[in-house]
Design an enzyme around this catalytic site. Structure first.
Site, mmCIF file in Angstrom:
data_model
loop_
_atom_site.group_PDB
_atom_site.id
_atom_site.type_symbol
_atom_site.label_atom_id
_atom_site.label_comp_id
_atom_site.label_asym_id
_atom_site.label_seq_id
_atom_site.Cartn_x
_atom_site.Cartn_y
_atom_site.Cartn_z
ATOM 1 C CG ASN A 216 -2.179 0.885 0.919
ATOM 2 O OD1 ASN A 216 -2.683 0.938 -0.200
ATOM 3 N ND2 ASN A 216 -2.672 1.583 1.943
ATOM 4 C CD GLU A 340 -6.584 1.020 8.671
ATOM 5 O OE1 GLU A 340 -6.386 -0.040 9.325
ATOM 6 O OE2 GLU A 340 -5.748 1.496 7.886
#
Length: 457
Positions: A216, A340
């Site tokens: 990422n 998240e």
């Protein structure tokens, strides 16, 4: 302590250190945001989940993913730093790559008309990268919105992997039981699930891939003008995602992470916007709406004590380069948010049913949002043939495109009134005004259908 004087020397050391040694988490004691940015500017991979809104350190410490060489250099230049290895509470119960591939094959064999296992590439260590496609008439393309869910691109963040596996099971069992909700999704959506993007990292219990590359942080970066490709030897997992995405007209996606509890939306980075400051994408109010609606259906996330309503703009939280969500939007016109979903990266497997209970409604709402906004087909007025056309919404500086195979388009938008212009080379543009987008609870397809016929000239 003034550390600016060490910048040139540190930059040389840090760049060379990236090439050697294994990487592990370390906690670094810092005095403020200036120290965080000092480390960031010297190529230290700071785990964004260890900082608070605006990139401010929480409790005087941040977590970074570093090699032994970087660890020693950080300490040498005046920081207190200590190793903080990942706590894996239950390694054996989670489904690893082989089990995921086997499950996908079983699902394909049980539901061959709606379910297909696809290998989109191979990891550094030779593990297949599996994707499951779910849609009716699975072997053909149809004019329906295309959505992808991606999990565990950080190999040590595993909750999202299992959430996707649970969602797949719900969809397939519900479809078989003729549940109206699941029938609508399968019949009217092309869904792609990639529970495990980083199989090597998960097998090794590390954040990066087998080359110690954070998946990422290495996607093509639009603010740098990168081409849409990467080093396939160093980053085969990313290149596989690039090639896969280029073959589909994805309109919506999401990727699951761990270490915090928040729905993170575009942009993670923008031109000349410093970390800790808001970086709005052209679709800002719409990605904010997507993130808010995910969060409000997830009680622990929405009740966050760190993030208002459990959502955050990525850059305002802590800016990162090379993130997948920005790449999806900038390079492929795909709305994306980063989820998240667990403050613990690798919790005991016994907690997964609880995470599923928290996320189930949100995950399905997000999938259904592919059917919110405006959709339709653009065709030649005389022949009825589908056209490759541009779709522009007034007030949003972003051009979207029809799928050239079918002429269909899907523009995810929050409720409101919109004016839309459709144009194609060799045709007279058409503007449609006063298009009303609603949000009626309980309605499967809430998008407003607007078919457009273009006249040549």
């Amino acid at each position: 302590m003034n550390r600016i004087m060490f910048l040139p020397l540190m930059a040389v050391f840090f760049c060379s250190a990236l090439t050697y040694g294994a990487y592990e988490y370390a906690d670094i004691t810092v005095e403020g945001i200036e120290d965080v940015m000092f480390l960031h500017n010297n190529n230290i991979n700071i785990d964004r989940t260890s900082v608070g809104p605006g990139g401010k350190p929480v409790n005087g410490k941040i977590t970074a993913y570093v090699s032994q060489q970087e660890f020693e250099l950080i300490k040498k230049y005046g920081y207190s730093v200590e190793w903080s290895p990942l706590q894996i509470r239950d390694k054996s119960s989670y489904r690893y790559n082989e089990a995921i591939g086997d499950s996908m094959l079983i699902w394909q064999n049980r539901h061959p008309e709606i379910c297909k296992r696809i290998q989109i590439g191979t990891s550094v260590q030779g593990r297949p990268l599996w994707v499951l496609k779910i849609t009716s008439d699975v072997n053909n393309t149809r004019p329906v919105p295309t959505v992808k869910y991606v999990g565990t691109m950080h190999g040590d963040e595993v909750v999202g992997l299992e959430l996707q596996m649970f969602m797949i099971e719900n969809i397939l069992k519900g479809y078989e039981a003729e549940n109206d909700t699941m029938r609508f999704l399968v019949d009217n959506t092309e869904m792609y699930f990639m529970p495990l993007m980083n199989p090597d990292g998960m097998a090794l219990g590390i954040r990066g891939n087998a080359n110690n590359r954070d998946l990422n942080r290495f996607f093509p970066e639009g603010t740098f003008g990168d081409s849409d490709s990467v080093d396939s030897d160093e980053l085969p997992e990313i290149q596989a995602m690039i090639d896969f995405t280029a073959k589909h007209n994805f309109i919506l996606s999401t990727n699951f992470h761990g270490g915090a509890l928040v729905a993170n939306y575009l942009y993670d980075k923008d031109h000349d916007v410093p970390s800790g400051s808001y970086a709005a994408c052209p679709d800002d109010e719409h990605v904010t709406w997507l993130a808010y609606n995910y969060s409000i259906r997830n009680t622990p996330m929405f009740n966050s004590t760190s993030f208002t309503d459990g959502i955050t703009n990525g850059s305002q939280w802590y800016s990162i380069s090379g993130g997948m969500q920005d790449w999806n939007y900038r390079y492929h016109n795909c709305l994306d948010i980063t989820l998240e979903v667990s403050t613990t990266k690798w919790p005991s497997y016994s907690t997964i049913p609880g995470f599923w209970a928290d996320n189930r409604e949100s995950m399905f709402w997000y999938m259904f949002s592919a059917h919110r906004g405006i959709y339709g087909i653009v065709t030649d007025l005389s022949t009825g043939e589908p056209l490759s056309a541009e779709i522009e919404i007034e007030g949003i500086d972003k051009i979207y495109y029809t799928d050239p195979d079918h002429g269909d388009y899907y523009r995810v938008l929050k409720p409101g009134l919109y004016n839309m212009t459709v144009s194609a080379e060799g045709y007279k543009p058409v503007t449609v005004t006063g298009i009303e987008v609603t949000d009626e609870t309980g309605v499967f397809r809430e998008a407003t259908e607007v078919n457009v016929f273009l006249e040549s000239g």
